[in-house]
Design an enzyme around this catalytic site. Structure first.
Site, mmCIF file in Angstrom:
data_model
loop_
_atom_site.group_PDB
_atom_site.id
_atom_site.type_symbol
_atom_site.label_atom_id
_atom_site.label_comp_id
_atom_site.label_asym_id
_atom_site.label_seq_id
_atom_site.Cartn_x
_atom_site.Cartn_y
_atom_site.Cartn_z
ATOM 1 N N SER A 135 0.829 -1.201 0.000
ATOM 2 C CA SER A 135 0.000 0.000 0.000
ATOM 3 C C SER A 135 0.865 1.252 0.000
ATOM 4 O O SER A 135 1.984 1.252 0.529
ATOM 5 C CB SER A 135 -0.887 -0.002 1.246
ATOM 6 O OG SER A 135 -1.478 1.254 1.461
ATOM 7 N N TYR A 161 -0.913 0.272 10.019
ATOM 8 C CA TYR A 161 -1.062 -0.462 8.760
ATOM 9 C C TYR A 161 0.120 -0.176 7.835
ATOM 10 O O TYR A 161 0.739 -1.094 7.291
ATOM 11 C CB TYR A 161 -2.368 -0.059 8.096
ATOM 12 C CG TYR A 161 -2.614 -0.688 6.746
ATOM 13 C CD1 TYR A 161 -2.899 -2.039 6.631
ATOM 14 C CD2 TYR A 161 -2.602 0.082 5.592
ATOM 15 C CE1 TYR A 161 -3.152 -2.622 5.396
ATOM 16 C CE2 TYR A 161 -2.858 -0.482 4.351
ATOM 17 C CZ TYR A 161 -3.121 -1.832 4.256
ATOM 18 O OH TYR A 161 -3.379 -2.388 3.033
ATOM 19 N N LYS A 165 2.925 -2.941 6.651
ATOM 20 C CA LYS A 165 3.164 -3.229 5.237
ATOM 21 C C LYS A 165 4.624 -2.967 4.857
ATOM 22 O O LYS A 165 5.230 -3.722 4.089
ATOM 23 C CB LYS A 165 2.230 -2.388 4.361
ATOM 24 C CG LYS A 165 0.802 -2.908 4.294
ATOM 25 C CD LYS A 165 0.733 -4.242 3.559
ATOM 26 C CE LYS A 165 -0.679 -4.696 3.310
ATOM 27 N NZ LYS A 165 -0.747 -5.991 2.584
#
Length: 338
Positions: A135, A161, A165
């Site tokens: 992402s 997040y 990632k």
């Protein structure tokens, strides 16, 4: 591993295959002439993907195996990596909003499960071709509205997040550098419009403000209309995931397997204008503003302008106008074709 995936029959495994992208990708893989075998797994057994255009080998479509697997459980990972496949898509993960609210779950799924899978693969299937979906949340907020991010821009994630990632990307990149796997890391734009129910992603509203109004239902807009997003259509992201598997290994940068997939920069206001153009005043009137500071803060931390020179050089495809994306969504998901 051969450098041409299309020159041989391919057996693919998809984790997170019960999600929207997993199902769309599985359907597209079934239509690929080189694919002979699909293994689909998620926390509950995924649905069988649509396969009306599936390729056939000796008059038979590719075989599809559906499995429930808890990828926080080492025994489940061991069993899964014992299956027969030569290509794996790691699509599973805890999305942005949920990863922020539940740190332990995000760590277990977004980092620990990936590490365990990679270690099983390097022992049991060295050199296996692996596509990891990441992402742009790894970057953090742009220093100014016109900042352009490339693969050389140093990540500075401002969410759990994004941090998770980034850690997983680093592992996939290092294992590829060592020749333990043949990894391809693709940083996805926000994919919209997604069918189905709202997800735990902070960007879920970017689909909800179209999906619900186009079905005659109300939707909440939790962010400012002047907020910019980096987005792409479902059709485009699936095309690019297929390409990620098939691009010869030698074409990837030996120093980094990371690629920013193409997208378009669009403001929320422009998205609403497209909704009005396609769905009319009635659809637009079903969107109600209700600011959520937590969502605004997370989404503001994502870049909105990316240099996709590397992706285009590898053959990845670009998106079209956003109104076309809405028309594709209506065609694909509201007219009974899927």
């Amino acid at each position: 591993m051969t450098t041409s995936a299309s020159a041989m029959k391919t057996r693919c495994l998809i984790t997170g295959a019960g999600g929207f992208i997993g199902q769309a990708l599985a359907s597209a893989l079934l239509a690929q002439p080189e694919v002979s075998h699909l293994i689909l797994t998620d926390t509950t057994a995924p649905a069988h993907p649509a396969s009306s255009n599936a390729s056939k080998e000796n008059g038979k479509p590719p075989s599809v195996h559906l499995h429930a697997a808890d990828l926080t459980d080492g025994k489940h990972i061991q069993w899964l990596c014992d299956q027969e496949f030569d290509c794996i898509y790691l699509l599973h993960g805890i999305m942005s909003g949920q990863a922020e609210s539940n740190l332990e779950l995000g760590l277990n799924v977004n980092i620990d499960s990936v590490r365990r899978i990679l270690d099983q693969l390097r022992e049991k299937k060295p050199g296996v071709r692996l596509v990891f979906t990441s992402s742009t949340a790894v970057y953090g907020p742009p220093p100014d509205p016109d900042s352009v991010f490339s693969e050389l821009t140093a990540p500075d994630p401002r969410s759990s997040y994004g941090a998770q990632k980034h850690i997983a990307e680093t592992l996939v990149n290092d294992y590829s550098r060592r020749g333990l796997i043949d990894g391809r890391i693709v940083r996805l734009p926000t994919v919209t419009v997604r069918p189905g129910k709202p997800t735990g992603a902070a960007s879920s509203f970017a689909s909800g403000i179209f999906r619900e109004p186009l079905s005659g239902e109300q939707s909440v807009l939790p962010v400012s209309k002047d907020l910019d997003l980096w987005v792409c259509s479902p059709r485009t992201v699936v095309k690019n995931l297929l390409l990620a598997k098939n691009i010869p290994t030698e074409k990837y940068d030996r120093k980094s397997r990371i690629v920013n997939l193409p997208g378009i920069t669009i403001s929320v206001q422009q998205m609403l204008d497209a909704l009005k153009a396609v769905g009319g005043e009635k659809a637009l009137g079903l969107v109600h503003e209700k600011k959520d500071e937590a969502t605004q803060r997370i989404v503001e931390g994502w870049p909105t302008r990316l240099d996709t020179t590397k992706a285009r050089g590898l053959g990845f495809v670009s998106d079209g106008p956003f109104e076309r994306t809405l028309k594709e969504y209506i065609e694909d998901y509201t007219e009974g074709q899927h």
